[in-house]
Design a protein around this motif. Sequence first.
Motif, short mmCIF file in Angstrom:
data_model
loop_
_atom_site.label_atom_id
_atom_site.label_comp_id
_atom_site.label_asym_id
_atom_site.label_seq_id
_atom_site.Cartn_x
_atom_site.Cartn_y
_atom_site.Cartn_z
N ASN A 165 0.82 -1.52 0.22
CA ASN A 165 -0.17 0.11 0.35
C ASN A 165 0.91 1.30 -0.17
O ASN A 165 0.35 2.13 0.78
CB ASN A 165 -1.01 -0.24 0.67
N VAL A 166 2.25 1.41 -0.54
CA VAL A 166 2.69 2.75 -0.91
C VAL A 166 2.61 2.73 -1.92
O VAL A 166 2.32 2.42 -3.04
CB VAL A 166 4.98 2.32 -1.31
N ASP A 167 2.13 4.40 -1.80
CA ASP A 167 1.72 5.27 -3.31
C ASP A 167 2.47 5.85 -3.35
O ASP A 167 3.81 7.29 -3.19
CB ASP A 167 0.70 6.02 -2.08
N VAL A 168 3.17 5.42 -5.09
CA VAL A 168 4.28 6.04 -5.22
C VAL A 168 4.24 5.65 -7.00
O VAL A 168 3.55 4.87 -7.11
CB VAL A 168 5.71 5.24 -5.03
N THR A 169 4.73 6.51 -7.66
CA THR A 169 4.17 6.04 -9.33
C THR A 169 5.89 5.67 -10.13
O THR A 169 7.00 5.34 -9.47
CB THR A 169 4.39 8.25 -9.82
N LEU A 170 5.46 5.34 -11.19
CA LEU A 170 6.32 4.45 -11.66
C LEU A 170 7.85 5.22 -12.28
O LEU A 170 8.64 4.54 -11.68
CB LEU A 170 6.10 3.99 -13.41
N ALA A 171 7.66 6.27 -12.55
CA ALA A 171 8.69 7.70 -12.82
C ALA A 171 9.95 7.35 -11.46
O ALA A 171 10.44 7.73 -11.54
CB ALA A 171 8.35 8.65 -13.45
N ALA A 172 9.00 7.61 -10.01
CA ALA A 172 9.36 7.99 -9.55
C ALA A 172 10.28 6.95 -8.89
O ALA A 172 11.54 6.62 -8.18
CB ALA A 172 8.50 8.20 -8.23
N VAL A 173 10.08 5.90 -8.53
CA VAL A 173 10.69 4.17 -8.66
C VAL A 173 11.84 3.91 -9.89
O VAL A 173 12.44 3.34 -9.36
CB VAL A 173 9.48 3.14 -8.72
N GLU A 174 11.37 4.70 -11.16
CA GLU A 174 12.70 4.37 -11.60
C GLU A 174 13.21 5.66 -11.98
O GLU A 174 15.07 4.95 -11.67
CB GLU A 174 12.36 4.67 -13.53
N ALA A 175 13.53 6.25 -11.30
CA ALA A 175 14.47 7.43 -11.07
C ALA A 175 15.17 6.75 -9.98
O ALA A 175 16.32 7.04 -10.00
CB ALA A 175 13.62 8.81 -10.48
N GLU A 176 14.86 5.96 -9.18
CA GLU A 176 15.35 6.06 -7.62
C GLU A 176 16.04 4.40 -7.78
O GLU A 176 17.56 4.38 -7.44
CB GLU A 176 14.03 4.99 -6.99
N ILE A 177 16.01 3.69 -8.72
CA ILE A 177 16.52 2.58 -9.51
C ILE A 177 17.48 3.23 -10.22
O ILE A 177 18.54 2.74 -9.88
CB ILE A 177 15.29 1.56 -10.42
N ARG A 178 17.39 3.90 -11.08
CA ARG A 178 18.67 4.44 -11.74
C ARG A 178 19.65 4.81 -10.71
O ARG A 178 20.59 5.04 -10.94
CB ARG A 178 18.00 5.58 -12.57
N ALA A 179 19.55 6.03 -9.98
CA ALA A 179 19.95 6.65 -8.68
C ALA A 179 20.58 4.98 -8.18
O ALA A 179 22.11 5.84 -7.95
CB ALA A 179 19.37 7.84 -7.36
N ARG A 180 19.97 4.04 -7.64
CA ARG A 180 21.10 3.41 -6.85
C ARG A 180 21.61 2.31 -7.63
O ARG A 180 23.09 2.20 -7.95
CB ARG A 180 19.82 1.94 -6.25
N ASP A 181 21.53 2.28 -9.50
CA ASP A 181 22.33 1.73 -10.05
C ASP A 181 23.27 2.77 -10.31
O ASP A 181 25.01 1.33 -10.38
CB ASP A 181 22.06 1.57 -11.74
N GLU A 182 23.45 3.25 -10.46
CA GLU A 182 24.74 4.82 -10.76
C GLU A 182 25.78 4.39 -9.23
O GLU A 182 27.06 4.01 -9.50
CB GLU A 182 24.36 5.77 -10.74
N LYS A 183 25.03 4.41 -8.26
CA LYS A 183 25.74 4.03 -7.12
C LYS A 183 26.85 2.79 -7.35
O LYS A 183 28.28 2.61 -6.70
CB LYS A 183 25.29 4.52 -5.85
N ASP A 184 25.35 2.11 -7.42
CA ASP A 184 26.38 0.40 -7.58
C ASP A 184 27.24 0.54 -7.89
O ASP A 184 28.39 -0.58 -8.07
CB ASP A 184 25.24 -0.18 -6.76
N THR A 185 26.98 1.61 -9.51
CA THR A 185 28.06 0.31 -10.44
C THR A 185 29.41 1.79 -10.21
O THR A 185 30.28 0.75 -11.39
CB THR A 185 27.59 1.01 -11.72
#
Length: 227
Positions: A165-185
């Motif tokens: 039940n977390v209210d969040v948009t696909l765009a926001a999740v995608e941005a979070e994943i891109r940011a994490r990928d950037e840090k991890d790689t």
Amino acid sequence: MKRIGSQVTIAMDGPAGSGKSTVARRIAERLGLLYLDSGAMYRAVTLLAIQEKLAADSPKLIDLVKACRIEFTNNGKTILLDAEDVSVQIRTPVVNKLVADVAKIPEIRREIVKHQQRIGAAGNIIAEGRDLTTIVFPNADFKFYLDASVTERAKRRLAELQTQNVDVTLAAVEAEIRARDEKDTTREHSPLRAAEDAIIIDTTCTTVEEVVDFIIAQIRRSEECQQ
Ligand code: DC
């Protein structure tokens, strides 16, 4: 390569949302292996930093990591930090946000890697994360690198968050994943990358069962080759 009938080590890496945790758990169940969720250990250390109000690069945090006990029970499904079950707490948004900063500290990685290697020393394990195929178990019997498009990984994460039940948009999740990928790689120590001898699997258009079956088939084929 070793036969699956003997002590086997399977290492698996990939970015967030590539499906590696679900796939690794299923393989552990099907082959009767120990499951090691290495990300959960970095998450537990992040929780420790939050509880103790310490910055990721605080020398005190490194001392605490050396002294704390991180254990798994329930075949890797439950994680204990100093005997307390923190399996739910380590998945909260506040931990999600901070964990990449904690995971980039070399002294913390060194302690966690030693601990993972102790857990894996007995073999018969499937371990997944970001540096299992490259740093933790470079001599693993089988190495796999799971990947998927950013949009697909974001969709999977969104579906998971919606069940909570977390209210969040696909765009926001995608941005979070891109940011994490950037840090991890791009981090200096143990960045996420596919080991040269890892089998790369794109899970964008596959089901979990297809990936599990593919990996088990690879292992069985190697077993047959040895006979
Ligand atoms: O797989 P996960 O989302 O639970 O991982 C949490 C974080 O920990 C992620 O930012 C990458 C980091 N991590 C790491 O640096 N090395 C690992 N072996 C596993 C995870």
